[in-house]
Design a protein around this motif. Structure first.
Motif, mmCIF file in Angstrom:
data_model
loop_
_atom_site.group_PDB
_atom_site.id
_atom_site.type_symbol
_atom_site.label_atom_id
_atom_site.label_comp_id
_atom_site.label_asym_id
_atom_site.label_seq_id
_atom_site.Cartn_x
_atom_site.Cartn_y
_atom_site.Cartn_z
ATOM 1 N N GLU A 156 5.219 -39.072 3.039
ATOM 2 C CA GLU A 156 4.396 -40.281 3.092
ATOM 3 C C GLU A 156 4.869 -41.239 4.195
ATOM 4 O OE1 GLU A 156 3.097 -40.550 -1.602
ATOM 5 O OE2 GLU A 156 5.143 -41.128 -1.032
ATOM 6 N N ILE A 157 6.179 -41.349 4.358
ATOM 7 C CA ILE A 157 6.719 -42.207 5.421
ATOM 8 C C ILE A 157 6.239 -41.715 6.782
ATOM 9 C CG2 ILE A 157 8.826 -42.948 6.611
ATOM 10 C CD1 ILE A 157 10.224 -42.646 3.811
ATOM 11 N N LEU A 158 6.366 -40.419 7.024
ATOM 12 C CA LEU A 158 5.947 -39.837 8.298
ATOM 13 C C LEU A 158 4.458 -40.067 8.536
ATOM 14 C CD1 LEU A 158 6.551 -38.146 10.807
ATOM 15 C CD2 LEU A 158 6.284 -36.097 9.391
ATOM 16 N N LYS A 159 3.644 -39.820 7.528
ATOM 17 C CA LYS A 159 2.192 -40.008 7.652
ATOM 18 C C LYS A 159 1.848 -41.464 7.977
ATOM 19 C CE LYS A 159 -2.098 -39.402 5.100
ATOM 20 N NZ LYS A 159 -2.718 -38.982 3.831
ATOM 21 N N GLU A 160 2.483 -42.401 7.289
ATOM 22 C CA GLU A 160 2.216 -43.822 7.525
ATOM 23 C C GLU A 160 2.657 -44.260 8.913
ATOM 24 O OE1 GLU A 160 0.601 -46.168 5.678
ATOM 25 O OE2 GLU A 160 0.038 -44.539 4.334
ATOM 26 N N LEU A 161 3.832 -43.785 9.343
ATOM 27 C CA LEU A 161 4.311 -44.144 10.684
ATOM 28 C C LEU A 161 3.348 -43.673 11.754
ATOM 29 C CD1 LEU A 161 8.129 -43.409 10.396
ATOM 30 C CD2 LEU A 161 7.017 -45.655 10.546
ATOM 31 N N ARG A 162 2.884 -42.442 11.642
ATOM 32 C CA ARG A 162 1.966 -41.905 12.650
ATOM 33 C C ARG A 162 0.628 -42.643 12.608
ATOM 34 N NH1 ARG A 162 6.391 -40.903 14.122
ATOM 35 N NH2 ARG A 162 7.222 -38.820 14.475
ATOM 36 N N ALA A 163 0.172 -43.017 11.409
ATOM 37 C CA ALA A 163 -1.075 -43.779 11.285
ATOM 38 C C ALA A 163 -0.944 -45.155 11.945
ATOM 39 C CB ALA A 163 -1.456 -43.932 9.814
ATOM 40 N N LEU A 164 0.262 -45.708 11.947
ATOM 41 C CA LEU A 164 0.516 -46.999 12.596
ATOM 42 C C LEU A 164 0.749 -46.861 14.096
ATOM 43 C CD1 LEU A 164 2.937 -48.513 9.921
ATOM 44 C CD2 LEU A 164 0.596 -49.275 10.418
ATOM 45 N N GLY A 165 0.757 -45.626 14.592
ATOM 46 C CA GLY A 165 0.978 -45.394 16.012
ATOM 47 C C GLY A 165 2.441 -45.383 16.410
ATOM 48 N N ILE A 166 3.333 -45.304 15.448
ATOM 49 C CA ILE A 166 4.776 -45.276 15.730
ATOM 50 C C ILE A 166 5.190 -43.835 15.956
ATOM 51 C CG2 ILE A 166 7.080 -45.756 14.784
ATOM 52 C CD1 ILE A 166 5.636 -48.115 13.301
ATOM 53 N N THR A 167 5.718 -43.569 17.137
ATOM 54 C CA THR A 167 6.034 -42.193 17.542
ATOM 55 C C THR A 167 7.528 -41.888 17.558
ATOM 56 O OG1 THR A 167 6.019 -42.832 19.871
ATOM 57 C CG2 THR A 167 3.929 -42.033 18.929
ATOM 58 N N THR A 168 8.327 -42.718 16.931
ATOM 59 C CA THR A 168 9.768 -42.463 16.860
ATOM 60 C C THR A 168 9.985 -41.052 16.321
ATOM 61 O OG1 THR A 168 10.139 -44.794 16.346
ATOM 62 C CG2 THR A 168 11.959 -43.265 15.890
ATOM 63 N N PRO A 169 10.820 -40.248 16.996
ATOM 64 C CA PRO A 169 11.065 -38.883 16.515
ATOM 65 C C PRO A 169 11.668 -38.897 15.111
ATOM 66 C CG PRO A 169 11.926 -39.166 18.728
ATOM 67 C CD PRO A 169 11.526 -40.521 18.247
ATOM 68 N N VAL A 170 11.092 -38.084 14.245
ATOM 69 C CA VAL A 170 11.585 -37.936 12.874
ATOM 70 C C VAL A 170 12.203 -36.557 12.743
ATOM 71 C CG1 VAL A 170 10.942 -37.798 10.428
ATOM 72 C CG2 VAL A 170 9.866 -39.516 11.922
ATOM 73 N N ILE A 171 13.401 -36.521 12.186
ATOM 74 C CA ILE A 171 14.063 -35.257 11.886
ATOM 75 C C ILE A 171 14.145 -35.154 10.372
ATOM 76 C CG2 ILE A 171 16.181 -33.904 12.078
ATOM 77 C CD1 ILE A 171 16.700 -35.336 14.740
ATOM 78 N N SER A 172 13.554 -34.103 9.827
ATOM 79 C CA SER A 172 13.594 -33.865 8.389
ATOM 80 C C SER A 172 14.984 -33.377 8.007
ATOM 81 C CB SER A 172 12.538 -32.822 8.015
ATOM 82 O OG SER A 172 12.565 -32.589 6.615
ATOM 83 N N ASN A 173 15.494 -33.904 6.897
ATOM 84 C CA ASN A 173 16.854 -33.580 6.468
ATOM 85 C C ASN A 173 16.882 -33.289 4.970
ATOM 86 O OD1 ASN A 173 19.958 -35.296 6.089
ATOM 87 N ND2 ASN A 173 19.688 -33.276 6.953
ATOM 88 N N SER A 174 16.095 -32.298 4.584
ATOM 89 C CA SER A 174 16.029 -31.908 3.179
ATOM 90 C C SER A 174 16.902 -30.689 2.931
ATOM 91 C CB SER A 174 14.581 -31.574 2.801
ATOM 92 O OG SER A 174 14.510 -31.103 1.471
ATOM 93 N N SER A 175 17.391 -30.557 1.716
ATOM 94 C CA SER A 175 18.139 -29.348 1.350
ATOM 95 C C SER A 175 17.184 -28.184 1.086
ATOM 96 C CB SER A 175 19.011 -29.612 0.125
ATOM 97 O OG SER A 175 18.212 -30.043 -0.957
ATOM 98 N N ARG A 176 15.892 -28.484 0.987
ATOM 99 C CA ARG A 176 14.880 -27.443 0.757
ATOM 100 C C ARG A 176 14.196 -27.096 2.086
ATOM 101 N NH1 ARG A 176 10.576 -28.741 -2.530
ATOM 102 N NH2 ARG A 176 10.593 -30.755 -1.529
ATOM 103 N N GLU A 177 14.423 -25.894 2.552
ATOM 104 C CA GLU A 177 13.880 -25.470 3.850
ATOM 105 C C GLU A 177 12.356 -25.570 3.895
ATOM 106 O OE1 GLU A 177 13.791 -24.694 7.711
ATOM 107 O OE2 GLU A 177 15.587 -25.108 6.544
ATOM 108 N N GLU A 178 11.691 -25.255 2.772
ATOM 109 C CA GLU A 178 10.219 -25.340 2.771
ATOM 110 C C GLU A 178 9.759 -26.778 2.974
ATOM 111 O OE1 GLU A 178 11.610 -25.462 -1.530
ATOM 112 O OE2 GLU A 178 12.045 -24.180 0.167
#
Length: 127
Positions: A66-88
């Motif tokens: 949801e954070i990623l979706k909202e940032l992109r909707a706001l036009g914020i293009t800061t690179p996001v790196i996913s850091n989950s323990s779940r590869e999927e």
């Protein structure tokens, strides 16, 4: 050798011990801002004042998705790196616009090198 000096990283992680480890590994070379919930993360990330956002997926409040979706909707293009323990979850984040994923916990050398290479890949592809 590339240094991460002055890189501003927003680290979104609700597990205190994981956050401490990442901060300890990156703090000598980076400025780390750590938040534990998605709502606060979105507010801070919306400022556009970060070079990289390192985000877990399962968080209190808004999820990493949801954070990623909202940032992109706001036009914020800061690179996001996913850091989950779940590869999927990392793969879904990439499909939704994250630049890369990073396994949850590694050695300090591995995390530093991964962040450097991902930062380079992010900016070299936009030049």
């Amino acid at each position: 050798m590339i240094h991460l000096v002055y890189m501003k990283i927003l680290h979104i992680e609700d597990e205190v011990e994981v956050a401490r480890l990442v901060k300890r590994m990156l703090l000598p070379e980076c400025q780390i801002t750590h938040v534990m919930n998605g709502n606060e993360a979105l507010e801070l990330a919306s400022s556009g004042n970060f070079d990289i956002i390192l985000s877990d997926v399962n968080l209190p409040g808004l999820t990493g998705f949801e954070i990623l979706k909202e940032l992109r909707a706001l036009g914020i293009t800061t690179p996001v790196i996913s850091n989950s323990s779940r590869e999927e979850a990392n793969l879904v984040m990439i499909q939704q616009g994250a630049r890369a994923s990073l396994p949850k916990i590694k050695s300090q050398a591995d995390v530093t090198e991964d962040m450097k290479s991902r930062y380079l890949a992010t900016f070299s592809s936009s030049i």
